[in-house]
Scaffold this motif. Structure first.
Motif, PDB file in Angstrom:
ATOM      1  N   GLY A 116       0.823  -1.426   0.207  1.00  0.00           N
ATOM      2  CA  GLY A 116      -0.067   0.068  -0.004  1.00  0.00           C
ATOM      3  C   GLY A 116       0.879   1.263   0.166  1.00  0.00           C
ATOM      4  O   GLY A 116       2.057   1.430   0.254  1.00  0.00           O
ATOM      5  N   ILE A 117       0.047   2.457  -0.127  1.00  0.00           N
ATOM      6  CA  ILE A 117       0.777   3.704  -0.218  1.00  0.00           C
ATOM      7  C   ILE A 117      -0.161   4.675   0.400  1.00  0.00           C
ATOM      8  O   ILE A 117      -1.471   4.677  -0.074  1.00  0.00           O
ATOM      9  CB  ILE A 117       1.199   4.100  -1.676  1.00  0.00           C
ATOM     10  N   MET A 118       0.209   5.613   1.204  1.00  0.00           N
ATOM     11  CA  MET A 118      -0.513   6.611   2.024  1.00  0.00           C
ATOM     12  C   MET A 118       0.049   7.768   1.534  1.00  0.00           C
ATOM     13  O   MET A 118       1.155   8.024   1.921  1.00  0.00           O
ATOM     14  CB  MET A 118      -0.630   6.074   3.316  1.00  0.00           C
ATOM     15  N   PHE A 119      -0.891   8.817   1.270  1.00  0.00           N
ATOM     16  CA  PHE A 119      -0.171  10.067   0.588  1.00  0.00           C
ATOM     17  C   PHE A 119      -1.269  11.296   0.856  1.00  0.00           C
ATOM     18  O   PHE A 119      -2.636  10.849   0.964  1.00  0.00           O
ATOM     19  CB  PHE A 119       0.360  10.148  -0.608  1.00  0.00           C
ATOM     20  N   ASP A 120      -0.958  12.334   0.648  1.00  0.00           N
ATOM     21  CA  ASP A 120      -2.036  13.598   0.448  1.00  0.00           C
ATOM     22  C   ASP A 120      -2.252  14.187  -0.960  1.00  0.00           C
ATOM     23  O   ASP A 120      -1.224  14.149  -1.466  1.00  0.00           O
ATOM     24  CB  ASP A 120      -1.282  14.630   1.602  1.00  0.00           C
TER      25      ASP A 120
END
Length: 335
Positions: free
Chosen positions: A49-53
């Protein structure tokens, strides 16, 4: 038809004009332009997964943007997309702070991006930001491609920004254990595409200062022409001129933002004049009615009457004066 400045005007005629000449606050279409942003792809890593704004950061007259889908590649499998208001920072292991907006299973696609269309679009107004979390529940380490962080901003255009974030090494959403201890890897970048649309504001005196320099100069030039008796523009009432500019696209005279050459800017809400204004004319133009919505004072409804209030007429005069950049003293001298 046949109505002239200073003539007697029936309430019915004014009501008809009032309904026709209301200024639109935003474009009729939900999204007038659609964009896709493709981030850089160096094929650095794959994992779960990848979490970003994401943020709407712009000087342009944007009412809001809507994010409709993200596109990723990898082994994929059971895919989910989550969102949280503000930012993902400090929330990466707090599932209750997030809302799931996508859940489907996809076949592997290592070379072609696969679209994950969200259940409902995510809306951002200028200055707003949200966190996005794209996750694959496929066991192993090939779920989603992502990159090492090479800069804090992965992508930006004049109204939309994708920030770098952190990778997730657990096949369980928000899982707290990974293959090698802690499952989170900071300083990582999303690889793929974000599709979004823009809803633009329509011009009116109340948002004049938010429009490009060329547009503001065009408004001023036409209003100046309408004050000269030798100009054909003199035949037009101020309501007609404002209504016409309201229907012109925001970038018709370019996209350069900045101060006007005169240094003049319209106020966010021009003050109303006193009740002593003439009922059918204004010292700053040819006006026989006014609607508060022209000036951001009464919303978009025409239910407030036929526009005969002296405050609305005074607001029209005040708005035009501010758009022209003229002082009260100068205009009094002209009179």
């Amino acid at each position: 038809p046949g109505v002239r400045v200073g003539s007697a005007i029936t309430a019915a005629a004014m009501t008809t004009l009032d309904g026709v000449l209301q200024l639109d606050a935003v474009a009729d279409e939900l999204v007038h332009e659609n964009f896709t942003c493709d981030t850089r792809d160096h094929e650095d890593h794959t994992f779960c997964g990848i979490m970003f704004d994401l943020a709407c950061e712009t000087e342009r007259p944007v009412e809001y943007i809507e994010i409709s889908s993200v596109h990723v590649r990898g082994a994929l499998g059971p895919m989910t997309v989550w969102t949280t208001p503000g930012s993902f920072s400090g929330k990466h292991e707090t599932e209750e702070a997030w809302t799931k907006v996508y859940s489907e299973t996809h076949a592997r696609s290592h070379n072609e991006l696969v679209e994950l269309r969200l259940q409902s679009p995510l809306r951002l107004k200028p200055g707003e930001r949200l966190g996005l979390y794209v996750h694959s529940a496929l066991p192993g380490d090939e779920g989603i491609v992502y990159d090492n962080c090479r800069r804090s901003i992965s992508y930006h255009d004049p109204q939309f920004v994708v920030y770098s974030g952190m990778a997730h090494l657990s096949y369980r959403p928000f899982g707290t254990s990974g293959f090698w201890g802690r499952p989170w890897r900071p300083n990582r970048e999303f690889v793929g595409r974000v599709s979004y649309g823009v809803r633009w504001k329509m011009w009116s005196p109340s948002v004049h200062a938010q429009f490009p320099l060329g547009f503001r100069e065009a408004v001023r030039t036409v209003l100046m022409g309408s004050r000269r008796t030798e100009s054909l523009l003199y035949l037009l009432q101020d309501e007609i001129i404002l209504f016409t500019f309201n229907k012109i696209w925001w970038n018709e005279w370019g996209t350069q933002m900045g101060a006007s050459s005169t240094g003049a800017a319209a106020p966010s809400a021009p003050p109303a004049a006193s009740a002593s204004s003439s009922p059918y004319s204004s010292p700053y133009g040819h006006s026989f009615f006014g609607h508060p919505f022209f000036f951001g004072a009464g919303g978009g409804s025409s239910s407030g009457g036929c526009g005969s209030s002296s405050a609305a007429r005074g607001s029209l005069a005040s708005s035009v004066r501010r758009l022209l950049g003229d002082s009260d003293e100068e205009e009094e001298e002209e009179e």
